[in-house]
Design a protein around this motif. Sequence first.
Motif, PDB file in Angstrom:
ATOM      1  N   THR A 159     -21.713  90.934 -87.899  1.00  0.00           N
ATOM      2  CA  THR A 159     -22.044  91.304 -89.280  1.00  0.00           C
ATOM      3  C   THR A 159     -23.532  91.065 -89.515  1.00  0.00           C
ATOM      4  OG1 THR A 159     -19.867  90.573 -90.027  1.00  0.00           O
ATOM      5  CG2 THR A 159     -21.561  90.798 -91.722  1.00  0.00           C
ATOM      6  N   VAL A 160     -24.172  92.002 -90.199  1.00  0.00           N
ATOM      7  CA  VAL A 160     -25.551  91.760 -90.653  1.00  0.00           C
ATOM      8  C   VAL A 160     -25.533  91.766 -92.178  1.00  0.00           C
ATOM      9  CG1 VAL A 160     -27.937  92.566 -90.675  1.00  0.00           C
ATOM     10  CG2 VAL A 160     -26.559  92.862 -88.612  1.00  0.00           C
ATOM     11  N   LEU A 161     -25.974  90.668 -92.770  1.00  0.00           N
ATOM     12  CA  LEU A 161     -26.110  90.595 -94.230  1.00  0.00           C
ATOM     13  C   LEU A 161     -27.509  91.054 -94.607  1.00  0.00           C
ATOM     14  CD1 LEU A 161     -24.550  87.036 -94.820  1.00  0.00           C
ATOM     15  CD2 LEU A 161     -23.396  89.264 -94.937  1.00  0.00           C
ATOM     16  N   ALA A 162     -27.596  91.990 -95.550  1.00  0.00           N
ATOM     17  CA  ALA A 162     -28.902  92.506 -95.999  1.00  0.00           C
ATOM     18  C   ALA A 162     -28.790  92.706 -97.511  1.00  0.00           C
ATOM     19  CB  ALA A 162     -29.223  93.819 -95.289  1.00  0.00           C
ATOM     20  N   LEU A 163     -28.567  91.594 -98.215  1.00  0.00           N
ATOM     21  CA  LEU A 163     -28.139  91.654 -99.616  1.00  0.00           C
ATOM     22  C   LEU A 163     -29.286  91.600-100.608  1.00  0.00           C
ATOM     23  CD1 LEU A 163     -25.262  89.171 -98.923  1.00  0.00           C
ATOM     24  CD2 LEU A 163     -24.942  91.588 -99.413  1.00  0.00           C
ATOM     25  N   GLY A 164     -30.519  91.491-100.122  1.00  0.00           N
ATOM     26  CA  GLY A 164     -31.674  91.507-101.018  1.00  0.00           C
ATOM     27  C   GLY A 164     -31.937  90.145-101.643  1.00  0.00           C
ATOM     28  N   PHE A 356     -25.522  87.716 -89.064  1.00  0.00           N
ATOM     29  CA  PHE A 356     -26.986  87.752 -89.056  1.00  0.00           C
ATOM     30  C   PHE A 356     -27.465  88.063 -90.474  1.00  0.00           C
ATOM     31  CE2 PHE A 356     -27.622  87.843 -84.416  1.00  0.00           C
ATOM     32  CZ  PHE A 356     -26.302  87.999 -84.013  1.00  0.00           C
ATOM     33  N   ALA A 357     -28.737  87.799 -90.741  1.00  0.00           N
ATOM     34  CA  ALA A 357     -29.263  88.083 -92.084  1.00  0.00           C
ATOM     35  C   ALA A 357     -30.689  88.600 -91.969  1.00  0.00           C
ATOM     36  CB  ALA A 357     -29.216  86.821 -92.950  1.00  0.00           C
ATOM     37  N   CYS A 358     -31.098  89.422 -92.931  1.00  0.00           N
ATOM     38  CA  CYS A 358     -32.431  90.028 -92.867  1.00  0.00           C
ATOM     39  C   CYS A 358     -32.892  90.453 -94.258  1.00  0.00           C
ATOM     40  CB  CYS A 358     -32.410  91.248 -91.943  1.00  0.00           C
ATOM     41  SG  CYS A 358     -31.199  92.494 -92.414  1.00  0.00           S
ATOM     42  N   GLY A 359     -34.155  90.807 -94.349  1.00  0.00           N
ATOM     43  CA  GLY A 359     -34.710  91.354 -95.591  1.00  0.00           C
ATOM     44  C   GLY A 359     -35.107  90.274 -96.577  1.00  0.00           C
ATOM     45  N   GLU A 360     -35.069  90.656 -97.849  1.00  0.00           N
ATOM     46  CA  GLU A 360     -35.588  89.767 -98.882  1.00  0.00           C
ATOM     47  C   GLU A 360     -34.672  88.571 -99.131  1.00  0.00           C
ATOM     48  OE1 GLU A 360     -37.290  92.063-102.234  1.00  0.00           O
ATOM     49  OE2 GLU A 360     -37.226  90.176-103.350  1.00  0.00           O
ATOM     50  N   MET A 361     -33.477  88.554 -98.578  1.00  0.00           N
ATOM     51  CA  MET A 361     -32.607  87.392 -98.768  1.00  0.00           C
ATOM     52  C   MET A 361     -33.061  86.197 -97.933  1.00  0.00           C
ATOM     53  SD  MET A 361     -29.060  88.649 -96.881  1.00  0.00           S
ATOM     54  CE  MET A 361     -28.097  87.252 -97.421  1.00  0.00           C
ATOM     55  N   LEU A 362     -34.022  86.402 -97.022  1.00  0.00           N
ATOM     56  CA  LEU A 362     -34.558  85.292 -96.225  1.00  0.00           C
ATOM     57  C   LEU A 362     -35.722  84.643 -96.976  1.00  0.00           C
ATOM     58  CD1 LEU A 362     -34.630  86.934 -92.672  1.00  0.00           C
ATOM     59  CD2 LEU A 362     -32.718  85.844 -93.876  1.00  0.00           C
ATOM     60  N   LEU A 377     -38.213  95.810 -93.220  1.00  0.00           N
ATOM     61  CA  LEU A 377     -37.917  96.705 -92.093  1.00  0.00           C
ATOM     62  C   LEU A 377     -37.950  95.937 -90.770  1.00  0.00           C
ATOM     63  CD1 LEU A 377     -40.066  99.759 -93.286  1.00  0.00           C
ATOM     64  CD2 LEU A 377     -37.566  99.607 -93.287  1.00  0.00           C
ATOM     65  N   ALA A 378     -38.962  95.062 -90.630  1.00  0.00           N
ATOM     66  CA  ALA A 378     -39.117  94.327 -89.355  1.00  0.00           C
ATOM     67  C   ALA A 378     -37.951  93.366 -89.131  1.00  0.00           C
ATOM     68  CB  ALA A 378     -40.441  93.572 -89.349  1.00  0.00           C
ATOM     69  N   THR A 379     -37.536  92.648 -90.184  1.00  0.00           N
ATOM     70  CA  THR A 379     -36.423  91.701 -90.003  1.00  0.00           C
ATOM     71  C   THR A 379     -35.098  92.444 -89.857  1.00  0.00           C
ATOM     72  OG1 THR A 379     -36.225  91.396 -92.405  1.00  0.00           O
ATOM     73  CG2 THR A 379     -37.552  89.770 -91.217  1.00  0.00           C
ATOM     74  N   GLY A 380     -34.970  93.587 -90.544  1.00  0.00           N
ATOM     75  CA  GLY A 380     -33.755  94.398 -90.411  1.00  0.00           C
ATOM     76  C   GLY A 380     -33.593  94.881 -88.980  1.00  0.00           C
TER      77      GLY A 380
END
Length: 405
Positions: A159-164, A356-362, A377-380
């Motif tokens: 799973t990739v979390l990209a929830l902002g 995994f997690a990416c984007g503005e949620m980090l 984009l880079a973390t995604g």
Amino acid sequence: MTLGCDALVIGAGPAGLMAAEELARAGRQVLIAEAKPSPARKFLMAGKSGLNLTQDEPLAALTAEYREAAPWLAPMLADFGPDQVQDWARGLGQDVFTGSSRRVFPVAMKASPLLRAWLRRLDGMGVQLRTRWRWTGFGDGGLAFDTPAGPQVLSPAVTVLALGGASWARLGSDAAWVPWLAGQGVFVAPWQPANMGFRMDWSAHMARHFGTPVKGAALCAGNQRRRGEFVISARGLEGGGIYAVSRALRDGVPLALDLLPDLSTDQIAVRLGLARSGETLANRLRKLGLSPAAAALVQEFARPLPEGKALAAVLKALPVPHAGPRPLDEAISVAGGILAGALTDGLELRARPGVFACGEMLDWEAPTGGYLLTACLATGRWAGRAAAAHGAQLSASPGPVPGIG
Ligand SMILES: Cc1cc2nc3c(=O)[nH]c(=O)nc-3n(C[C@H](O)[C@H](O)[C@H](O)COP(=O)(O)OP(=O)(O)OC[C@H]3O[C@@H](n4cnc5c(N)ncnc54)[C@H](O)[C@@H]3O)c2cc1C
């Protein structure tokens, strides 16, 4: 009902779409679950101001803008930095140009054609997008969703979390996930606004200047000095110039305005001295080149005004007391989010292997200027690749899977 699934991406913003593309490229069967009725609403909103995709500057300078997050973001930005962002946009049929201050925009100056082309490409790769699928946390046996067809539980291999982040909740990034991840032992730094306006306790005199931009000033906060435009509004001070120093102001550094940045204090004093006797102050300020709105700021914050060189000094460093940042939900971006220490080098949650997690949620922050989308984009991409590699390891060996990186 619990559904099996190969690779799940939650959140169809730029970070999630990029992760989905990487997973699909690696041969995974990808499903994107998005809470809103349509994808990438904040990305489309960013397009309303031209869609500043990245900053055309050397990688080291770009990376430094992420300050304390620079060390852990560096490999991701080296892999997908300003050049790659521009190539990516061109690959989606969007020519780009470099505007003032090295900001890179699509020639179309909006996000919709790029998004349309990207969604078409993902569709062609077999990526499935489910809208109105709201993740509601970790349920028995998987990830629970509210969907138009009722509750569903998915148990994906990865799973990739990209929830902002936590601003502009109406566009989808409502940060409802924070307690769900915290409950799993994932450390999340508290949210703070970034690139935001500031509240002002204006006197009634300022009302007629609401909506007026102040151009050509330098905004000073400690040793930071930025030329930029800002807007006087009923809500306070807003706009790019104020965003550029907003982090320092948020951290307690006072704001001062240099209203005549091209003149020295002595030059201003000489010009003030040339005024005819009896000439009104308003006229003297106008002749110096101050707009009515800038002159109103002087009256607002420096009355009773001194004369001569002391007035010149005020115009070079007008103290502007603000009443704190505007609310989090209004901020262009946020600070806070999942701490780097909660993640492996592959952006996998240490507390929840396979997620995994990416984007503005980090937990990173950056100024405006394309830095936000570049890091999303880079973390995604990084998380998508690491998730694909993790999934491949899972298929190759049914035994325990070591963390990536
Ligand atoms: C007005 C404005 C202008 C901007 N302009 C620029 C710019 O020019 N350049 C720039 O670099 N950046 C800009 N930004 C910032 C940029 O848009 C964001 O940093 C970026 O969109 C964040 O991408 P993301 O994929 O991490 O999150 P988001 O784009 O916020 O996407 C997250 C997605 O996850 C979904 N989601 C959330 N919770 C759930 C859930 N429980 N279940 C399912 N789905 C869920 C959301 O609905 C959303 O679609 C701007 C932002 C704003 C508000």
